[in-house]
Design a protein around this motif. Structure first.
Motif, PDB file in Angstrom:
ATOM      1  N   ALA A 168     -34.524  -2.526   0.906  1.00 49.14           N
ATOM      2  CA  ALA A 168     -34.060  -2.844  -0.408  1.00 49.14           C
ATOM      3  C   ALA A 168     -32.841  -1.755  -0.648  1.00 49.14           C
ATOM      4  O   ALA A 168     -31.788  -2.062  -1.072  1.00 49.14           O
ATOM      5  N   LYS A 169     -33.089  -0.436  -0.249  1.00 53.20           N
ATOM      6  CA  LYS A 169     -31.841   0.530  -0.438  1.00 53.20           C
ATOM      7  C   LYS A 169     -30.696   0.124   0.541  1.00 53.20           C
ATOM      8  O   LYS A 169     -29.732   0.440  -0.049  1.00 53.20           O
ATOM      9  N   THR A 170     -30.723  -0.199   1.518  1.00 49.86           N
ATOM     10  CA  THR A 170     -29.625  -0.321   2.550  1.00 49.86           C
ATOM     11  C   THR A 170     -29.021  -1.740   2.281  1.00 49.86           C
ATOM     12  O   THR A 170     -28.013  -2.239   2.434  1.00 49.86           O
ATOM     13  N   GLY A 171     -29.842  -2.896   1.422  1.00 50.04           N
ATOM     14  CA  GLY A 171     -29.216  -3.880   1.276  1.00 50.04           C
ATOM     15  C   GLY A 171     -29.375  -5.065   2.398  1.00 50.04           C
ATOM     16  O   GLY A 171     -28.999  -5.997   2.385  1.00 50.04           O
ATOM     17  N   VAL A 172     -30.039  -4.566   3.605  1.00 53.18           N
ATOM     18  CA  VAL A 172     -30.153  -5.447   4.708  1.00 53.18           C
ATOM     19  C   VAL A 172     -31.616  -6.092   4.519  1.00 53.18           C
ATOM     20  O   VAL A 172     -32.576  -5.542   4.426  1.00 53.18           O
TER      21      VAL A 172
ATOM     22  N   GLY C   5     -31.043  -3.198  11.881  1.00 55.07           N
ATOM     23  CA  GLY C   5     -29.848  -2.856  11.050  1.00 55.07           C
ATOM     24  C   GLY C   5     -30.442  -2.002   9.609  1.00 55.07           C
ATOM     25  O   GLY C   5     -29.181  -1.664   8.985  1.00 55.07           O
ATOM     26  N   ALA C   6     -31.732  -1.682   9.531  1.00 56.29           N
ATOM     27  CA  ALA C   6     -31.962  -0.873   8.401  1.00 56.29           C
ATOM     28  C   ALA C   6     -31.867   0.628   8.888  1.00 56.29           C
ATOM     29  O   ALA C   6     -32.382   1.003  10.179  1.00 56.29           O
ATOM     30  N   ARG C   7     -31.496   1.399   7.898  1.00 56.41           N
ATOM     31  CA  ARG C   7     -31.592   2.996   8.315  1.00 56.41           C
ATOM     32  C   ARG C   7     -33.136   3.236   7.882  1.00 56.41           C
ATOM     33  O   ARG C   7     -33.440   3.647   6.721  1.00 56.41           O
ATOM     34  N   LEU C   8     -34.152   3.355   8.704  1.00 61.16           N
ATOM     35  CA  LEU C   8     -35.311   3.821   8.470  1.00 61.16           C
ATOM     36  C   LEU C   8     -35.664   5.371   8.764  1.00 61.16           C
ATOM     37  O   LEU C   8     -35.101   5.709   9.640  1.00 61.16           O
ATOM     38  N   PRO C   9     -36.357   6.020   7.766  1.00 65.62           N
ATOM     39  CA  PRO C   9     -36.509   7.223   8.204  1.00 65.62           C
ATOM     40  C   PRO C   9     -37.393   7.765   9.282  1.00 65.62           C
ATOM     41  O   PRO C   9     -38.252   6.719   9.763  1.00 65.62           O
ATOM     42  N   ARG C  10     -37.317   8.676  10.022  1.00 67.00           N
ATOM     43  CA  ARG C  10     -37.997   9.029  11.211  1.00 67.00           C
ATOM     44  C   ARG C  10     -39.502   9.157  10.710  1.00 67.00           C
ATOM     45  O   ARG C  10     -39.546   9.757   9.618  1.00 67.00           O
ATOM     46  N   TYR C  11     -40.536   8.504  11.512  1.00 65.36           N
ATOM     47  CA  TYR C  11     -41.940   8.487  11.210  1.00 65.36           C
ATOM     48  C   TYR C  11     -42.332   9.963  11.162  1.00 65.36           C
ATOM     49  O   TYR C  11     -43.267  10.548  10.485  1.00 65.36           O
ATOM     50  N   ASP C  12     -41.664  10.768  11.904  1.00 67.06           N
ATOM     51  CA  ASP C  12     -42.063  12.358  12.129  1.00 67.06           C
ATOM     52  C   ASP C  12     -41.210  13.214  11.615  1.00 67.06           C
ATOM     53  O   ASP C  12     -41.229  14.336  11.444  1.00 67.06           O
ATOM     54  N   GLY C  13     -40.093  12.615  10.714  1.00 66.01           N
ATOM     55  CA  GLY C  13     -39.105  13.460  10.269  1.00 66.01           C
ATOM     56  C   GLY C  13     -39.597  14.617   9.466  1.00 66.01           C
ATOM     57  O   GLY C  13     -39.054  15.670   9.152  1.00 66.01           O
ATOM     58  N   LEU C  14     -40.474  14.305   8.425  1.00 72.80           N
ATOM     59  CA  LEU C  14     -40.743  15.242   7.255  1.00 72.80           C
ATOM     60  C   LEU C  14     -41.504  16.253   7.827  1.00 72.80           C
ATOM     61  O   LEU C  14     -41.053  17.350   7.601  1.00 72.80           O
TER      62      LEU C  14
END
Lengths: 174, 266, 462
Positions: A168-172, C5-14
């Motif tokens: 939702a945030k990236t609109g993709v 195509g989405a920028r997902l946070p790293r699962y272990d990033g926090l």
């Protein structure tokens, strides 16, 4: 010898030449600083001594008697990230994570004395920090983002944003 | 075996604790000692720590700049050339804030690298070293101190507070934490030029052959070539570079440092 | 497809940014653990004349010492499950073949006491001649690394000699006699240490049942589990692996380094044992990317076609095979790069030397050959006086082209990639080259010498 670590006072009877890194990790169970080389050459063990960035592997306990030590754990936690921690998370400045605590602590010390560093200033400040994963670009981007006052929404670690939310945030959409 | 640490809180106390230095290891910032201990060095050391002995200042008075032995290297980065540039080439900012001038002058070269990379700029600045030890205190040219530093506690270094032109040319280290492979330092004060090199021999080395050639009117390039005579028989062969390489590159570095003198005075 | 195509946070990033991620060295055991240190060979090549651990075992703080005699199955090959015979002892038995090769491991109350015990182990060696240059491994008087010789003898397959990886395609002799020019090059990329910021480390905790809990920094959990089980000769249910948090690996943590010996020490002492390598050990004894020696000779025409390629590759395995035969096999598949070459003669050898064993690193076997191929392609373009983009685009793989090992390509991306490179570099291509696509060859892009290779291919999906 007396030492305050992340606000907690300790009285220590260790060997005065014992590296602060070992005191933190093995005696006080503060494991954020990492033992990457124990030669002062990699930066993973960097901590703050009275606000200044230091290599804890190069620092004998005797030199920090009475000092205030801050590690990555003292800068923020998963429920309340500080700006650098949030920026490293959001900009993918952490990959394997082993150099990350030293990087963030060093960047914190830099921003404390120079709130508006150039990219070159950041590179100079981090010259002693080795990252084998990221190629450094994302690390520099993260610190620059904090320096230019960017605010971060992902500061609440209780709730990892799920795929839906990120989409939702990236609109993709898929 | 537990170490014993002596933490003098004044210069006088430090001198008294040091005595003739027997059985003591002097601790400045720890950046040279701690890696050796981590790599399996001796345990149970008796250590004289200078951190609180009041030897960490820089002062300008009576025509001299005086630097305490426990002064962090970061404090030199804005001092006179070629010392300032040489200081900025030491490791990284965090190590520079911890490592001390005295440690850099007193540390022995290791098998891997020459270390002691501030010795040459101090020689070029005509610095003297004040030290204590058996026979009491003495003040001498830093190159003399380097030749007989065993059993001495370096207290401070001083150099004349005059205006001069300076040159610094370095064969860079491949990584922030390596020492420079070699560097040439030159300083000209009232027509007299002093030249010194680091990374060539066991310690920083004054290049009297180069200086004499300059004094007798040789061109900078011809004088620079004489550096080979100055370090003959002493060239280091280590992990950073072979003696063969050093012999060939050193004249070029000296020539570059001398060329900066001409640019500086122009 | 929500992640694409989405920028997902790293699962272990926090965990990383707050210092809470638990790496192996951060794991704490309630009753504490013993510390391991290894006696490593000080010699590059030697016969072990005498090994005596009795004095070391008597030193204060020492709980146990393991030598080859304590290992249920000392010699096990990393690729044994694929039919590659074993050649490497976990602890040296009669010979040491590289400097840093482990000979014995000690568990003690502290790392200092373990190190003191290591230094008290009596070791007598008889030095042997060394071999470091893969080009000299085939000389009749070269020092012999293994009883069977200096190169890997077990490549199988109906069309292959047993001692090399061979690729043959088309009529190589005709290609070279038809050529206008032969362009040759030799490429020798050096070894690279992966240098992860976290050195090799393992913590093994024995459970009352006899099961071992193994905290591992391996990049290959289930593979490492198999290796430990094989050496210990225990079923997999006697091992519980905890992993997935790796402080950098880059291929250097695919070989199982610290887990097995730590496990043996834990079994022998019935205590938890942690073994963390020093940075010096990491540089000395952890595997590196292989050095390679590659010779390429290409038969080319003046108008910019590659008719044929002869190539010889020597892959430096170091002292033991580990994954090198696999790395060379990948190398062989890719030796034409992203270009179509109808006539091929490739020989590759895995060669043994007295170096530390080499292993995977970011594109095992392929990065070396890509470096060589792209450098060589530029060399050909320079020799022929052709534009390097145009030369590449002509020979670039198209749909229907076949690889050296006979696979028909259905979706090659070379043309698009070269277009993207030109754009990124700010270089403008001539219109006919800018208009090229990956569509099947026709017209001027299908010269006679490429007609046959298209017919001979097998489908990649077959």
């Amino acid at each position: 010898m007396k030492l305050t670590v992340n606000g907690r006072a300790h009285d220590l009877a260790s060997d005065p030449l014992r590296p602060l890194l070992h005191v933190l990790r093995d005696e006080l169970d503060v494991t954020g600083p990492k033992a990457g080389c124990q030669q002062g050459s990699c930066g993973t063990c960097t901590i703050l001594v009275d606000g200044e960035a230091r290599r804890s592997c190069l620092t004998p306990l005797a030199l920090v008697d009475g000092a205030e030590v801050t590690t990555i754990e003292g800068l923020g936690d998963a429920t309340r990230l500080n700006a650098l921690q949030a920026a490293f998370h959001q900009y993918y400045g952490a990959q394997c994570g082993f150099c990350t605590s030293g990087m963030i602590v060093a960047a914190h010390a830099l921003l404390e004395r120079n709130p508006a560093p150039t990219r070159h200033d950041i590179q100079t400040a981090l010259a002693g920090h080795i990252c084998r994963c990221t190629g450094y670009v994302k690390i520099l981007d993260a610190i620059e983002a904090v320096a230019r006052g960017e605010t971060f929404t992902e500061t609440n670690g209780d709730r990892q944003p799920g795929v839906e939310e990120s989409v939702a945030k990236t609109g993709v959409s898929g | 075996m537990t170490s014993e640490i002596l933490l003098p809180t004044s210069q006088e106390e430090a001198i008294a604790s040091f005595g003739d230095g027997g059985g003591l290891t002097v601790l400045g910032g720890g950046t040279a000692l701690m890696p050796e201990l981590a790599a399996g060095g001796p345990s149970g050391l008796r250590v004289l720590c200078l951190a609180r002995a009041g030897l960490d200042g820089v002062s300008r008075s009576n025509g001299s700049v005086t630097i305490g032995a426990a002064c962090p290297i970061s404090a030199l980065e804005e001092l006179d050339e070629p010392l300032a540039t040489a200081a900025r080439h030491v490791a990284d900012p965090e190590v520079r804030a911890q490592a001390t001038v005295g440690g850099n002058i007193c540390v022995e070269a290791s098998a891997e690298s020459p270390r002691g990379d501030l010795q040459a700029p101090l020689i070029a600045l005509a610095a003297t070293g004040r030290s204590s030890g058996a026979g009491g205190e003495r003040t001498e040219p830093i190159e003399n101190f380097l030749a007989s530093r065993d059993g001495r506690l370096l207290l401070e270094v001083s150099y004349p507070d005059t205006s001069r032109v300076a040159g610094y040319a370095v064969a860079r280290r491949p990584h922030a934490h390596h020492y420079p492979i070699m560097a040439a330092c030159a300083a000209r004060d009232s027509g007299t030029t002093r030249v010194a090199v680091t990374g060539a021999a066991r310690t920083g080395h004054r290049c009297t052959s180069v200086e004499q050639a300059l004094a007798s009117g040789a061109t900078a390039d011809d004088a620079a070539a004489r550096v080979v005579d100055d370090v003959a028989g002493e060239l280091r062969d280590d992990a950073l570079a072979s003696a063969w390489y050093r012999e060939r590159v050193m004249p070029t570095l000296v020539a570059r440092a001398l060329a900066q003198l001409e640019e500086g005075s122009a | 497809m929500k992640a694409v195509g989405a920028r997902l946070p790293r699962y272990d990033g926090l965990g990383h940014v707050v210092g809470e991620t638990t790496f192996v060295d951060d794991v704490r055991v309630p009753d504490g653990n013993l510390w391991a240190r290894a006696l490593r060979s000080p010699s590059h090549a030697a016969r072990i004349v005498r090994l005596d651990t009795r004095k070391a075992a008597e030193l204060p703080g020492v709980h146990g010492i393991v030598t080859h005699e304590d290992i249920p199955r000392n010699v096990y090959g990393h690729l044994e499950a694929l039919g590659v015979p074993a050649d490497e002892p976990l602890l040296a038995e009669d010979e040491v073949r590289y400097k840093g090769q482990p000979i014995a491991v000690v568990a003690a109350d502290s790392e200092e006491e373990a190190q003191a015990a290591v230094e008290a182990i009596e070791l007598e060696l008889e030095e042997r001649d060394t071999l470091f240059d893969i080009r000299k491994a085939f000389d009749p008087d070269a020092p012999k690394i293994h009883p069977w010789g200096n190169w890997f003898p077990y490549f199988g397959g109906p069309d292959e000699g047993p001692d090399r990886r061979k690729v043959r395609k088309g009529d190589i002799d005709k290609a070279f006699s038809d050529a206008d020019t032969i362009v040759q090059g030799v490429y020798r990329p050096a070894a690279i240490e992966h240098c992860p910021t976290e050195t090799q480390v393992a913590l093994v905790v024995p459970e009352a049942s006899g099961r071992l809990v193994i905290y591992s920094c391996t990049q290959a959990m289930y593979f490492s589990m198999g290796v430990v089980a094989a050496h210990l000769e225990v079923p997999l249910n006697k091992l519980k692996f905890v992993g997935g948090t790796v402080g950098g690996g880059f291929g250097g943590k695919v070989d199982t380094a610290a887990e097995t010996l730590s496990g043996l020490l834990a079994l022998k002492t019935d205590r938890a044992v942690k073994w963390r390598w020093t940075r010096e050990e990491e540089f000395l004894a952890s595997s590196t990317r292989a050095p390679w020696h590659m010779e390429i000779a290409d038969a080319v025409t003046s108008d910019g076609w590659i008719l044929g390629r002869k190539m010889l590759t020597l892959h430096d395995a170091g002292a033991y095979a580990r994954f090198s035969p696999y790395g060379l096999t990948k190398h062989a598949f890719h030796h034409a790069g992203a270009y179509t070459i109808p006539n091929i003669h490739f020989d590759g050898f895995v060669v043994f030397t007295n170096r530390v064993p080499t292993t995977a690193m970011r594109g095992f076997g392929v990065t070396s050959v890509s470096f060589a191929v792209e450098t060589h392609i530029s060399r050909i373009a320079n020799t022929l006086g052709l534009d390097p983009y145009e030369f590449r685009l002509k020979n670039a793989n198209r749909v229907g082209d076949t690889t050296p090992n006979g696979v028909t390509l259905t979706d090659p991306s070379t043309v698009a990639t070269i277009h993207a490179v030109a754009e990124a570099a700010g270089d403008t291509l001539a219109p006919e080259y800018a208009a090229m696509t990956s569509e099947p060859r026709s017209g001027p892009l299908l010269p006679d010498h490429l007609v046959t290779q298209q017919r001979d291919g097998r489908s990649a999906h077959a």
